[in-house]
Motif scaffolding. Structure first.
Motif, PDB file in Angstrom:
ATOM      1  N   ASP A  48       0.852  -1.188   0.000  1.00 59.31           N
ATOM      2  CA  ASP A  48       0.000   0.000   0.000  1.00 59.31           C
ATOM      3  C   ASP A  48       0.889   1.239   0.000  1.00 59.31           C
ATOM      4  O   ASP A  48       2.111   1.147   0.163  1.00 59.31           O
ATOM      5  CB  ASP A  48      -0.940   0.000   1.206  1.00 59.31           C
ATOM      6  N   ASP A  52      -1.814   4.731   2.986  1.00 61.04           N
ATOM      7  CA  ASP A  52      -2.757   3.602   3.015  1.00 61.04           C
ATOM      8  C   ASP A  52      -3.953   3.848   2.090  1.00 61.04           C
ATOM      9  O   ASP A  52      -5.112   3.650   2.458  1.00 61.04           O
ATOM     10  CB  ASP A  52      -3.238   3.333   4.439  1.00 61.04           C
ATOM     11  N   TYR A  55      -6.329   0.826   1.456  1.00 57.17           N
ATOM     12  CA  TYR A  55      -7.086   0.568   2.682  1.00 57.17           C
ATOM     13  C   TYR A  55      -8.208   1.580   2.839  1.00 57.17           C
ATOM     14  O   TYR A  55      -9.367   1.228   3.091  1.00 57.17           O
ATOM     15  CB  TYR A  55      -6.147   0.614   3.888  1.00 57.17           C
ATOM     16  N   LYS A  67      -6.163  -3.785  -5.056  1.00 53.75           N
ATOM     17  CA  LYS A  67      -5.194  -4.285  -4.082  1.00 53.75           C
ATOM     18  C   LYS A  67      -4.039  -4.914  -4.845  1.00 53.75           C
ATOM     19  O   LYS A  67      -4.231  -5.520  -5.899  1.00 53.75           O
ATOM     20  CB  LYS A  67      -5.837  -5.321  -3.150  1.00 53.75           C
ATOM     21  N   TYR A 219      -7.627  -7.926   4.077  1.00 56.87           N
ATOM     22  CA  TYR A 219      -6.553  -6.950   4.255  1.00 56.87           C
ATOM     23  C   TYR A 219      -6.979  -5.844   5.216  1.00 56.87           C
ATOM     24  O   TYR A 219      -6.247  -5.497   6.149  1.00 56.87           O
ATOM     25  CB  TYR A 219      -6.174  -6.355   2.902  1.00 56.87           C
ATOM     26  N   CYS A 220      -8.176  -5.304   5.019  1.00 58.44           N
ATOM     27  CA  CYS A 220      -8.644  -4.225   5.892  1.00 58.44           C
ATOM     28  C   CYS A 220      -8.894  -4.716   7.311  1.00 58.44           C
ATOM     29  O   CYS A 220      -8.574  -4.017   8.280  1.00 58.44           O
ATOM     30  CB  CYS A 220      -9.904  -3.596   5.310  1.00 58.44           C
ATOM     31  N   ARG A 223      -5.510  -4.870   8.954  1.00 57.12           N
ATOM     32  CA  ARG A 223      -4.937  -3.563   9.241  1.00 57.12           C
ATOM     33  C   ARG A 223      -5.673  -2.857  10.374  1.00 57.12           C
ATOM     34  O   ARG A 223      -5.077  -2.058  11.123  1.00 57.12           O
ATOM     35  CB  ARG A 223      -4.958  -2.672   7.997  1.00 57.12           C
TER      36      ARG A 223
END
Length: 229
Positions: A48, A52, A55, A67, A219-220, A223
């Motif tokens: 990223d 970000d 995100y 992504k 992914y989110c 994070r």
């Protein structure tokens, strides 16, 4: 280059619901040859921008987003997929390059120049885009997947469990990678992927599962853990 476009629908599903749906799907779909008894490992390193961007685009609900990740299924593999996954509405397009281990290790260190030497349009585009936007490794996401498929309409139904992540070590080849749990054992993901239309036999079995579609990104979710700290 591998280029796949299809629809993708996600649901949250419990272990009990997984067990019942697996039994029903086993009679109308084929098991992925990599399943084994308990499924197979999926491990990805996501990239990223310093801000970000990917995100935040997902969190803000943008209809078009992307992504970039490295993906493997066994830390001892000699090849890795570099994937660009683009979403427009419910349609997902995933384009992939096969990298050798040395190339993947360069990407882990944030060095992308080797992409210039590959005579492939996607490689050149990724090099320019990632360097211009200052993409860097952000986190590793790992989970266990059990999959069913039909060759017709490129149909896949997958059950993803044990979601875990880490941001301290970006070496996806590390067999002793230390990761932390992202979700509880009761929170798992059912993904339904297909091109064109979903066959009635599959749709009927899925309709017996009463879950509602969700817009979630592993992914989110991963994070979010570190961003709360």
């Amino acid at each position: 280059m591998i280029d796949v476009s299809r629809r993708e629908i996600k649901y949250q599903i419990s272990p009990h619901e997984i067990a019942g749906l697996k039994r029903r799907l086993a009679s109308i779909m084929r098991c992925d040859r990599h399943n084994g008894r308990d499924g197979y490992l999926v491990r990805s390193l996501y990239f990223d921008t310093p801000f970000d961007t990917d995100y935040e685009d997902k969190i803000d609900g943008y209809n078009e987003r992307q992504k970039i990740r490295l993906r493997l299924y066994d830390p001892q593999e000699d090849t890795v997929k570099l994937e660009l996954k683009e979403k427009k509405g419910t349609v997902q397009r995933k384009r992939s390059l096969i990298l050798n281990r040395e190339e993947a290790e360069q990407m882990i260190c944030g060095r992308y120049r080797f992409l210039q030497d590959r005579n492939e349009e996607l490689a050149l585009w990724l090099y320019t885009f990632m360097v211009t936007k200052c993409y860097r490794p952000k986190c590793i996401v790992e989970y266990d997947r059990f999959a069913y498929y039909l060759e017709h309409n490129d149909t896949r139904v997958t059950f993803d469990t044990g979601l875990r992540s880490g941001e301290a070590n970006y070496n996806i080849f590390d067999k002793n990678l230390v990761l932390y749990p992202v979700r509880s054992a009761l929170e798992n993901t059912l993904e339904v992927k297909f091109s064109g239309f979903l066959f009635t036999s599959v749709k009927n079995e899925l309709n017996r599962f009463e879950g509602m579609p969700v817009s979630s990104s592993k992914y989110c979710l991963a994070r979010m853990v570190s961003k709360r700290i």
